[in-house]
Scaffold this active site. Structure first.
Site, PDB file in Angstrom:
ATOM      1  N   TYR A  10      -2.226  -0.664   3.919  1.00  0.00           N
ATOM      2  CA  TYR A  10      -0.572  -1.711   4.254  1.00  0.00           C
ATOM      3  C   TYR A  10       1.357  -1.448   5.298  1.00  0.00           C
ATOM      4  O   TYR A  10       0.886  -1.782   5.998  1.00  0.00           O
ATOM      5  CB  TYR A  10       0.028  -1.647   2.534  1.00  0.00           C
ATOM      6  CG  TYR A  10       0.682  -2.429   2.447  1.00  0.00           C
ATOM      7  CD1 TYR A  10       1.526  -3.687   3.436  1.00  0.00           C
ATOM      8  CD2 TYR A  10       2.400  -2.100   1.817  1.00  0.00           C
ATOM      9  CE1 TYR A  10       3.027  -3.781   3.075  1.00  0.00           C
ATOM     10  CE2 TYR A  10       3.482  -2.742   1.391  1.00  0.00           C
ATOM     11  CZ  TYR A  10       3.909  -3.738   2.288  1.00  0.00           C
ATOM     12  OH  TYR A  10       5.101  -4.702   1.861  1.00  0.00           O
ATOM     13  N   GLY A  34      -7.927   0.434   3.336  1.00  0.00           N
ATOM     14  CA  GLY A  34      -7.478  -0.363   4.082  1.00  0.00           C
ATOM     15  C   GLY A  34      -8.093  -1.186   4.742  1.00  0.00           C
ATOM     16  O   GLY A  34      -9.445  -1.377   4.154  1.00  0.00           O
ATOM     17  N   ASP A  49     -12.676   9.933   8.459  1.00  0.00           N
ATOM     18  CA  ASP A  49     -11.761  10.330   7.283  1.00  0.00           C
ATOM     19  C   ASP A  49     -11.471  11.806   7.572  1.00  0.00           C
ATOM     20  O   ASP A  49     -11.202  12.342   8.356  1.00  0.00           O
ATOM     21  CB  ASP A  49     -12.859  10.971   6.320  1.00  0.00           C
ATOM     22  CG  ASP A  49     -12.334  10.605   4.171  1.00  0.00           C
ATOM     23  OD1 ASP A  49     -13.098  10.484   4.236  1.00  0.00           O
ATOM     24  OD2 ASP A  49     -11.530  11.533   4.830  1.00  0.00           O
ATOM     25  N   ALA A  72      -2.483   8.768   4.987  1.00  0.00           N
ATOM     26  CA  ALA A  72      -3.787   7.827   4.877  1.00  0.00           C
ATOM     27  C   ALA A  72      -3.366   8.591   3.450  1.00  0.00           C
ATOM     28  O   ALA A  72      -3.847   9.615   3.021  1.00  0.00           O
ATOM     29  CB  ALA A  72      -5.005   8.819   5.229  1.00  0.00           C
ATOM     30  N   ASN A  74      -3.646   8.537  -1.313  1.00  0.00           N
ATOM     31  CA  ASN A  74      -3.508   7.314  -2.772  1.00  0.00           C
ATOM     32  C   ASN A  74      -2.646   7.575  -3.131  1.00  0.00           C
ATOM     33  O   ASN A  74      -1.731   8.240  -2.976  1.00  0.00           O
ATOM     34  CB  ASN A  74      -4.741   7.870  -3.274  1.00  0.00           C
ATOM     35  CG  ASN A  74      -6.304   7.812  -2.775  1.00  0.00           C
ATOM     36  OD1 ASN A  74      -6.873   8.876  -2.791  1.00  0.00           O
ATOM     37  ND2 ASN A  74      -6.758   6.336  -3.350  1.00  0.00           N
ATOM     38  N   TYR A 139       0.575  12.199  -8.087  1.00  0.00           N
ATOM     39  CA  TYR A 139       1.316  11.816  -7.049  1.00  0.00           C
ATOM     40  C   TYR A 139       1.812  12.697  -6.486  1.00  0.00           C
ATOM     41  O   TYR A 139       2.070  12.698  -5.540  1.00  0.00           O
ATOM     42  CB  TYR A 139       1.396  10.052  -7.409  1.00  0.00           C
ATOM     43  CG  TYR A 139       1.788   9.774  -6.105  1.00  0.00           C
ATOM     44  CD1 TYR A 139       0.642   9.669  -4.604  1.00  0.00           C
ATOM     45  CD2 TYR A 139       3.379   9.164  -6.090  1.00  0.00           C
ATOM     46  CE1 TYR A 139       1.610   9.452  -3.576  1.00  0.00           C
ATOM     47  CE2 TYR A 139       3.579   8.442  -5.154  1.00  0.00           C
ATOM     48  CZ  TYR A 139       2.711   8.762  -3.722  1.00  0.00           C
ATOM     49  OH  TYR A 139       2.919   8.170  -2.421  1.00  0.00           O
ATOM     50  N   PHE A 167      11.296   4.847  -0.803  1.00  0.00           N
ATOM     51  CA  PHE A 167      10.912   4.225  -2.021  1.00  0.00           C
ATOM     52  C   PHE A 167      10.191   2.763  -2.390  1.00  0.00           C
ATOM     53  O   PHE A 167       9.089   3.550  -2.034  1.00  0.00           O
ATOM     54  CB  PHE A 167      13.074   3.630  -2.352  1.00  0.00           C
ATOM     55  CG  PHE A 167      13.494   5.184  -2.079  1.00  0.00           C
ATOM     56  CD1 PHE A 167      13.697   6.011  -1.353  1.00  0.00           C
ATOM     57  CD2 PHE A 167      13.932   5.725  -4.093  1.00  0.00           C
ATOM     58  CE1 PHE A 167      14.602   7.305  -1.856  1.00  0.00           C
ATOM     59  CE2 PHE A 167      14.353   6.285  -4.117  1.00  0.00           C
ATOM     60  CZ  PHE A 167      14.652   7.664  -3.334  1.00  0.00           C
ATOM     61  N   ASN A 168      11.062   1.301  -2.442  1.00  0.00           N
ATOM     62  CA  ASN A 168      10.003   0.641  -2.901  1.00  0.00           C
ATOM     63  C   ASN A 168       9.407  -0.096  -1.916  1.00  0.00           C
ATOM     64  O   ASN A 168      10.116  -1.529  -1.416  1.00  0.00           O
ATOM     65  CB  ASN A 168      10.565   0.253  -4.466  1.00  0.00           C
ATOM     66  CG  ASN A 168       9.803   0.883  -5.683  1.00  0.00           C
ATOM     67  OD1 ASN A 168      10.285   1.604  -5.943  1.00  0.00           O
ATOM     68  ND2 ASN A 168       8.983   0.696  -6.210  1.00  0.00           N
ATOM     69  N   PHE A 206       7.641  -4.443 -17.800  1.00  0.00           N
ATOM     70  CA  PHE A 206       7.617  -3.201 -18.383  1.00  0.00           C
ATOM     71  C   PHE A 206       8.546  -2.530 -18.734  1.00  0.00           C
ATOM     72  O   PHE A 206       9.221  -1.484 -18.338  1.00  0.00           O
ATOM     73  CB  PHE A 206       6.536  -2.082 -17.505  1.00  0.00           C
ATOM     74  CG  PHE A 206       5.100  -2.803 -17.316  1.00  0.00           C
ATOM     75  CD1 PHE A 206       3.884  -3.705 -17.775  1.00  0.00           C
ATOM     76  CD2 PHE A 206       4.686  -2.315 -15.500  1.00  0.00           C
ATOM     77  CE1 PHE A 206       3.423  -4.062 -17.488  1.00  0.00           C
ATOM     78  CE2 PHE A 206       3.466  -2.981 -15.520  1.00  0.00           C
ATOM     79  CZ  PHE A 206       2.820  -3.542 -15.976  1.00  0.00           C
TER      80      PHE A 206
END
Ligand code: UFG
Length: 322
Positions: A10, A34, A49, A72, A74, A139, A167-168, A206
């Site tokens: 993304y 991706g 990889d 790259a 998670n 994470y 941030f977001n 939430f």
């Protein structure tokens, strides 16, 4: 040539779209999350990889790499709690393989995607880069470990680097050719827009009993193209030698609550959402808002897109990618 690891993801794919305007780019991506279609056709694409030394060796031997940008990883907090091995393997061990290969080939300029999750639950309203880092999940810890490794590599091997703590990230490219496509999707804005497109029955909020004005969590949403541009400022500073090491927050300095984001989505789309109040999600700090004045003062970057613009770009993307 600039090597972009994770350039099909993304944020990586949005960076590549900007970077190819001025630089030659090679993308290495294993396509685990991706998409091949997201990589701008002006970039060279290599499927491979970053944890595989042979894949890296091929790229570093074939191209004259001046700098590496590393996207790259998670990045799901909840998943990292139930599967920490995956996070330490992919985000730490594989990154170490990449750094080792960079040192071997004498490539000493590195842009690293880090995160607000390195701060944990901060006790300040506006987070600066000096705010203590106390990550509360694997994470955040995996990203902070690499930050420490970079500092050590800099002292020992002369690595120059820029750490960018996002941030977001939200929104889509202005062309609507690329945008946010995660499977499963967990992020707030795409979830709201998928609901407004009829792909989900409702939106679950939430937690509505946080210590915030409307009781819902506050976050700092930043357009993915603004994020991409910050990387370009960063790599240019490294290449010009005006920066050797730096750590910057990337946000727009404004916090919006979950309710405010839903309201803005309704306003932008002209549709009414079915909102269900739900329990808190584990590990969510009440408020995460960045001060990004350091990167503004030092490199001249600042976020340009408003929340409405972020959402309308995402809406355009979601409608056509449906
Ligand atoms: N939220 C809902 N309902 C949903 C989805 C999200 O109420 O269906 C809320 C969350 O509880 C949170 C806010 O919307 O309060 C934003 O949630 P996101 O999942 O979109 O984003 P996060 O703030 O949890 O995560 C982001 C990055 C992570 C990073 C983290 C730092 O995506 O990679 O910030 O805390 F680690």
């Amino acid at each position: 040539m600039i090597l972009v690891v994770g350039g099909a993801g993304y944020i990586g794919s949005h960076l590549v779209k900007e970077l190819v305007e001025t630089k030659e780019v090679v993308v290495l991506d294993n396509l685990s999350t991706g998409h091949r279609w997201a990589v701008d056709e002006r970039a060279v694409f290599v499927e491979g990889d970053l944890g595989n030394a042979a894949d890296l060796e091929k790229v570093f031997s074939a191209y004259n790499i001046e700098a590496v940008m590393h996207f790259a990883a998670n990045s799901l907090v909840g998943e990292s709690v139930v599967d920490p091995l995956k996070y330490y393997q992919n985000n730490v061990a594989a990154t170490l393989t990449l750094l080792q290969m960079m040192m071997k080939h004498d490539v000493k300029k590195f842009i690293f995607s880090s995160t607000a999750a390195t701060y944990g639950i901060p006790d300040v309203d506006l987070i600066t880069e000096d705010t203590a880092t106390n990550p509360i999940n694997p994470y955040g810890r995996s990203k902070l470990m690499i930050e420490h490794i970079l500092a050590d590599f800099s002292k020992a091997y002369g690595l120059n680097y820029v750490v960018l703590r996002y941030f977001n990230a939200a929104g889509a490219h202005v062309s609507a050719e690329i945008g946010e496509k995660h499977d499963p999707e967990t992020h707030l804005i795409p979830i709201i827009l998928q609901h407004l497109l009829g792909e989900r029955e409702h939106i679950a909020v939430f937690g509505s009993d946080y210590d915030t004005p409307d009781g819902t969590c506050i976050r700092d949403y930043i357009h993915v193209t603004d994020l991409a541009k910050a990387h370009i400022f960063g790599v240019e500073a490294l290449l010009a030698g005006t920066k050797e090491t730096a750590t910057y927050n990337l946000g727009n300095g404004l916090g919006y609550s979950v309710k405010e984001v839903i309201d803005t989505c309704e306003k932008v789309t002209g549709k009414k959402a079915n909102v269900v109040m739900s329990d808190r999600r584990e590990g969510d700090p009440a408020r995460l808002v960045a001060s990004s004045s350091k990167i503004h003062e030092e490199l001249g970057w600042k976020a340009e897109y408003s929340l409405e613009e972020i959402i309308s770009s995402a809406w355009k993307w979601h409608q056509q990618s449906k």
